[in-house]
Motif scaffolding. Structure first.
Motif, mmCIF file in Angstrom:
data_model
loop_
_atom_site.group_PDB
_atom_site.id
_atom_site.type_symbol
_atom_site.label_atom_id
_atom_site.label_comp_id
_atom_site.label_asym_id
_atom_site.label_seq_id
_atom_site.Cartn_x
_atom_site.Cartn_y
_atom_site.Cartn_z
ATOM 1 N N ILE A 212 8.928 -10.307 -8.606
ATOM 2 C CA ILE A 212 9.399 -9.292 -7.674
ATOM 3 C C ILE A 212 9.449 -7.968 -8.405
ATOM 4 C CG2 ILE A 212 11.302 -8.525 -6.226
ATOM 5 C CD1 ILE A 212 12.028 -11.402 -5.746
ATOM 6 N N LEU A 213 8.593 -7.053 -7.988
ATOM 7 C CA LEU A 213 8.565 -5.734 -8.613
ATOM 8 C C LEU A 213 9.509 -4.824 -7.846
ATOM 9 C CD1 LEU A 213 4.771 -5.584 -9.378
ATOM 10 C CD2 LEU A 213 6.622 -5.573 -11.036
ATOM 11 N N LEU A 214 10.546 -4.395 -8.525
ATOM 12 C CA LEU A 214 11.615 -3.651 -7.871
ATOM 13 C C LEU A 214 11.473 -2.153 -8.104
ATOM 14 C CD1 LEU A 214 14.414 -3.552 -6.490
ATOM 15 C CD2 LEU A 214 15.428 -4.096 -8.690
ATOM 16 N N ASP A 215 11.488 -1.405 -7.005
ATOM 17 C CA ASP A 215 11.455 0.045 -7.148
ATOM 18 C C ASP A 215 12.865 0.535 -7.436
ATOM 19 O OD1 ASP A 215 11.720 2.842 -6.551
ATOM 20 O OD2 ASP A 215 9.741 2.762 -5.663
ATOM 21 N N VAL B 178 5.417 -9.503 -5.337
ATOM 22 C CA VAL B 178 6.069 -8.892 -4.180
ATOM 23 C C VAL B 178 6.646 -7.541 -4.591
ATOM 24 C CG1 VAL B 178 7.905 -9.196 -2.486
ATOM 25 C CG2 VAL B 178 6.734 -11.187 -3.411
ATOM 26 N N TYR B 179 6.501 -6.540 -3.745
ATOM 27 C CA TYR B 179 7.081 -5.224 -4.041
ATOM 28 C C TYR B 179 8.262 -4.986 -3.120
ATOM 29 C CZ TYR B 179 2.692 -4.299 -6.458
ATOM 30 O OH TYR B 179 1.617 -4.369 -7.305
ATOM 31 N N LEU B 180 9.446 -4.735 -3.703
ATOM 32 C CA LEU B 180 10.622 -4.506 -2.867
ATOM 33 C C LEU B 180 11.350 -3.262 -3.339
ATOM 34 C CD1 LEU B 180 11.863 -8.188 -2.565
ATOM 35 C CD2 LEU B 180 10.680 -6.832 -0.841
ATOM 36 N N SER B 181 12.088 -2.603 -2.425
ATOM 37 C CA SER B 181 12.657 -1.314 -2.821
ATOM 38 C C SER B 181 14.093 -1.308 -3.292
ATOM 39 C CB SER B 181 12.499 -0.263 -1.714
ATOM 40 O OG SER B 181 12.423 -0.876 -0.478
ATOM 41 N N SER B 182 14.856 -2.382 -3.037
ATOM 42 C CA SER B 182 16.254 -2.334 -3.470
ATOM 43 C C SER B 182 16.754 -3.733 -3.785
ATOM 44 C CB SER B 182 17.121 -1.748 -2.358
ATOM 45 O OG SER B 182 17.110 -2.638 -1.259
ATOM 46 N N ASP C 274 0.828 -1.212 0.000
ATOM 47 C CA ASP C 274 0.000 0.000 0.000
ATOM 48 C C ASP C 274 0.857 1.255 0.000
ATOM 49 O OD1 ASP C 274 -2.500 -1.609 2.079
ATOM 50 O OD2 ASP C 274 -2.434 -1.338 -0.097
ATOM 51 N N ALA C 275 1.957 1.198 0.727
ATOM 52 C CA ALA C 275 2.847 2.360 0.776
ATOM 53 C C ALA C 275 3.435 2.620 -0.601
ATOM 54 C CB ALA C 275 3.957 2.114 1.793
ATOM 55 N N VAL C 276 3.771 1.534 -1.310
ATOM 56 C CA VAL C 276 4.314 1.682 -2.669
ATOM 57 C C VAL C 276 3.308 2.410 -3.551
ATOM 58 C CG1 VAL C 276 4.880 0.422 -4.772
ATOM 59 C CG2 VAL C 276 5.803 -0.339 -2.589
ATOM 60 N N PHE C 277 2.065 1.947 -3.499
ATOM 61 C CA PHE C 277 1.051 2.560 -4.355
ATOM 62 C C PHE C 277 0.779 4.004 -3.960
ATOM 63 C CE2 PHE C 277 -0.629 -0.349 -7.490
ATOM 64 C CZ PHE C 277 0.016 -1.522 -7.147
ATOM 65 N N GLU C 278 0.816 4.285 -2.663
ATOM 66 C CA GLU C 278 0.636 5.659 -2.188
ATOM 67 C C GLU C 278 1.691 6.558 -2.808
ATOM 68 O OE1 GLU C 278 -2.569 6.479 -0.581
ATOM 69 O OE2 GLU C 278 -1.002 7.944 -0.092
ATOM 70 N N SER C 279 2.955 6.096 -2.729
ATOM 71 C CA SER C 279 4.040 6.958 -3.209
ATOM 72 C C SER C 279 3.987 7.110 -4.723
ATOM 73 C CB SER C 279 5.408 6.444 -2.739
ATOM 74 O OG SER C 279 5.899 5.475 -3.599
#
Lengths: 195, 288, 220
Positions: free
Chosen positions: B176-179, B34-38, A4-9
């Motif tokens: 894995i969706l990477l930001d 899955v959403y991950l940032s790094s 949810d935080a990802v989508f918010e940002s």
């Protein structure tokens, strides 16, 4: 970061609201080819050969069986459950194992088998591409996992190009876990039997 | 604007919508998203998963992270010549687990498009695909426009793990969706267009090149060097490099700084201990 | 016209790898060049550039341009510093920089393309692996003429680390691959990565040595 935080940002970055519908996406320009079957065949022959594939054009189930038997040269082969193979009587040939229902058994057999016989979803004339769609009847191990792949398919499945395939109902893709476009680069040997 | 540029621009402007659609479709077909940032987080996630599933991965978290970074480098790095290794299948887990990068993700079909990989064989038990969040396309027919740009070999479209009744194929599929800094680029109006990149390689050195490099999605290649080298944020640049610059423009001060460096040498810099004489000292002595 | 070159040893070589600079000077003399070292030189500006500080990179780069304004050939042992000066500096400082920047040559490229020499009479009887670097071609050609040198294959240099940009350390996987290659020496042309590797090998107590290309070429 939580989902949810990802989508918010993302929404913040884009200035969009939750549930806001996007505008209509631009349409891709698809190149539809109005080729006759003969024209498609001509292109396919050339393109498929250029990719290192071997093409056998047959006009009867009997001929198809003959080609398969030739390639098997008295040895053994593993065949998938594609209906076309049964219709052509290929499953009845000596040395052909089929009717697999157990993943373990299939894995073991494929470790030593040399020839896999299957059908395919369709062909793309312009690029000489073989399109496979994997299902319970058409496992990956048989269609592409062995040194020699014999693929039997009807002429009617010869599409003009990728645009035609992708322009068709997308539900097609969702109906199977994997669809593969084979372009023959460093592949195991592929023989296509076009009936 | 070319059609590919328009389509990519539209996706980026509505990225949250398309990611949500992709996720809905793919999870409905048995895949896990899955959403991950790094790359670090991705490596940790994969290592943990491997341990839980009792799959041995040779090399530790470090090697996984490096592999992930090679598979899916930041857009900025890719555009500066670091090519991604999408075609490499990492043989670290004995065929049990595979980590690949996606060329595209198709929202309406919940499909993952892998390009340039050799298709075939029973495949791994666990398939992990890493993709930057920007890699989404709206519909299957959009792939017709972009796939030819990649000049790939075989192409695979995965819509999930094996279905009921299938005899092979992955038992589990993770996307894995990477930001990895992409949402920051998205927020920067000047830099958002960089995310249109589809990794076609037209702008990379060593290709047909010459002067006429045309980016199919309309990224301004000419102004890339300046765009990608903006002033660093305060913590990295700022006064530290102002001081550094001051010293580096004054040869005697630079020499003195060098002496100080030797006197206060730190192990953690990961460099071998400095030799007793600098090049300048040795050169001077050689001249006497 | 006297054949003269001006050395730009780079801050890293000056402080941490002076042997590479001295070796480079030796080889240049051996092939008939007069070698000078201008003491005004410091750095090419790369550390600031990699950190995103264009302003400081430009300022330091312009100091370089002033120091070497009238030099006909500037030879440097680092491929990345050569790249910084030839390609990036003109972007930062404008077309005026292009003139001087264009006279900067990485050492191996200078030997092969300007001095037109490939056999510098070197002897280095060891088995080596050659570290990946941009513009390796000339270096490899020169190594091909070194007597007694055997180059072992090694293609995967992933994990080489980075000193200025991402500040990544050398990966243990890479160290293992180097040890596994059987080579006694690693030959490099990117000085920072060579030094990072040297430290990593030292910490693992490996007997493998790291040398700069110039040192190999200077060996007899």
């Amino acid at each position: 970061m939580s989902r949810d935080a990802v989508f918010e940002s993302l929404r913040l970055a884009l200035g969009r609201k939750k549930f806001q519908k996007p505008s209509t996406p631009p349409e891709p320009l698809l190149f539809a080819r109005n080729w006759t079957l003969e024209q498609r065949l001509e292109r396919f022959r050339e393109a498929f050969a250029a990719r290192g594939g071997t093409l056998h054009e047959v006009s009867s189930a009997e001929e198809a069986r003959r080609v398969v038997a030739e390639q098997m040269a008295g040895g053994e082969a593993v065949a998938s459950g594609a209906p076309l193979l049964a219709e052509c009587g290929i499953l009845g040939l000596a040395g052909v194992q089929s009717g697999f229902a157990d993943p373990e058994l299939l894995r073991n057999v494929c470790q030593t088998a040399r020839i896999g016989i299957s059908s395919c979803h369709c062909l793309l004339a312009e690029s000489g591409t073989v399109v496979l769609r994997f299902t319970p009847e058409e496992p990956r191990s048989i269609a592409l996992g062995l040194p020699l792949s014999l693929i039997v398919v009807s002429r009617r499945k010869l599409l003009a190009n990728l645009d035609e395939l992708l322009g068709l109902n997308p539900r097609n893709f969702e109906s199977s876990s994997e669809t593969v476009l084979i372009n023959g680069s460093e592949r195991s040997e592929i023989h296509l039997i076009l009936i | 604007m070319t059609k590919p540029a328009e389509i990519r621009g539209h996706v980026l402007a509505n990225l949250d919508h398309y990611l949500a659609e992709l996720e809905k479709q793919l999870t409905g077909q048995g895949g896990k998203v899955v959403y991950l940032s790094s790359a670090d987080e991705v490596a940790d996630y994969i290592e943990l998963l491997a341990r839980e599933r009792e799959v041995r991965i040779t090399g530790g978290v470090e090697d996984i992270r490096r592999h992930v970074e090679r598979l899916e480098p930041r857009v900025e790095n890719y555009l500066q010549g670091e090519s991604s290794a999408a075609a490499e299948v990492l043989p670290m887990a004995g065929g049990e687990l595979d980590i690949s990068a996606a060329a595209f993700l198709v929202a309406e079909a919940g499909a993952i498009c892998l390009a340039g990989q050799r298709a075939g064989g029973a495949g791994p038990r666990i398939q992990i695909v890493v993709a930057g969040i920007e890699k989404v396309l709206p519909r299957m027919r959009d792939v017709a426009v972009f796939l030819p740009l990649l000049d790939a070999g075989d192409t695979r479209f995965l819509t999930g793990p094996r279905r009921a009744g299938e005899l092979d194929g992955p038992e589990e599929l993770y996307l894995i969706l990477l930001d990895g800094g992409r949402s920051e680029l998205l927020a920067d109006v000047e830099k958002r267009d960089l995310l249109r990149c589809v990794r076609c390689g037209a702008c990379l050195p060593g290709e047909a090149g010459g002067d006429a490099v045309v980016c199919p999605v309309g990224i301004d290649i000419e102004s890339l060097p300046l765009l990608l080298r903006e002033e660093a944020p305060a913590e990295v640049g700022g006064w530290k490099f102002r001081l550094w610059g001051f010293v580096m423009r004054r040869p005697r001060l630079y020499e003195f700084a060098g002496q100080m460096l030797r006197a206060f040498w730190r192990e953690e810099w990961g460099l071998p201990a400095p030799p007793s004489k600098t090049f300048r000292q040795s050169w001077r002595e050689g001249k006497k | 016209m006297t054949k003269r070159v001006s050395l730009f040893v780079t801050c890293v070589v000056d402080q941490l790898l002076p042997r590479a600079g001295l070796a480079m000077a030796d080889v240049l003399k051996r092939v008939g060049y007069e070698v000078e070292f201008r003491t005004a030189q410091t750095c090419c500006g790369r550390p600031a550039y990699e950190a995103g500080c264009r302003e400081q990179a430009r300022a330091v780069g312009e100091h370089f341009l002033a120091a070497f304004a009238d030099a006909e050939f500037v030879v440097t042992p680092s491929t990345s510093c050569a790249s910084m000066l030839r390609k990036r500096l003109p972007e930062l400082s404008g077309p005026a920089a292009r003139e001087v920047a264009g006279r900067v040559w990485e050492f191996s490229r200078f030997l092969v393309e300007i001095a037109k020499v490939e056999d510098v009479g070197a002897r280095f009887e060891h088995q080596v692996v050659v570290q990946e670097a941009e513009g390796l071609n000339c270096g490899l050609r020169l190594l091909g003429h070194v007597k007694g040198l055997e180059q072992l294959p090694m293609s995967d240099w992933a994990g080489s680390g980075d000193l200025w940009g991402s500040c990544e350390p050398v990966s243990p996987g890479l160290v293992n691959r180097i040890v596994g290659s059987g080579a006694s020496h690693v030959v490099g042309m990117e000085t920072e990565r060579l030094l990072l590797l040297r430290r990593a090998l030292q910490r693992g107590s490996h007997a493998i040595e790291t040398v700069h290309l110039a040192e190999v070429l200077a060996s007899r």
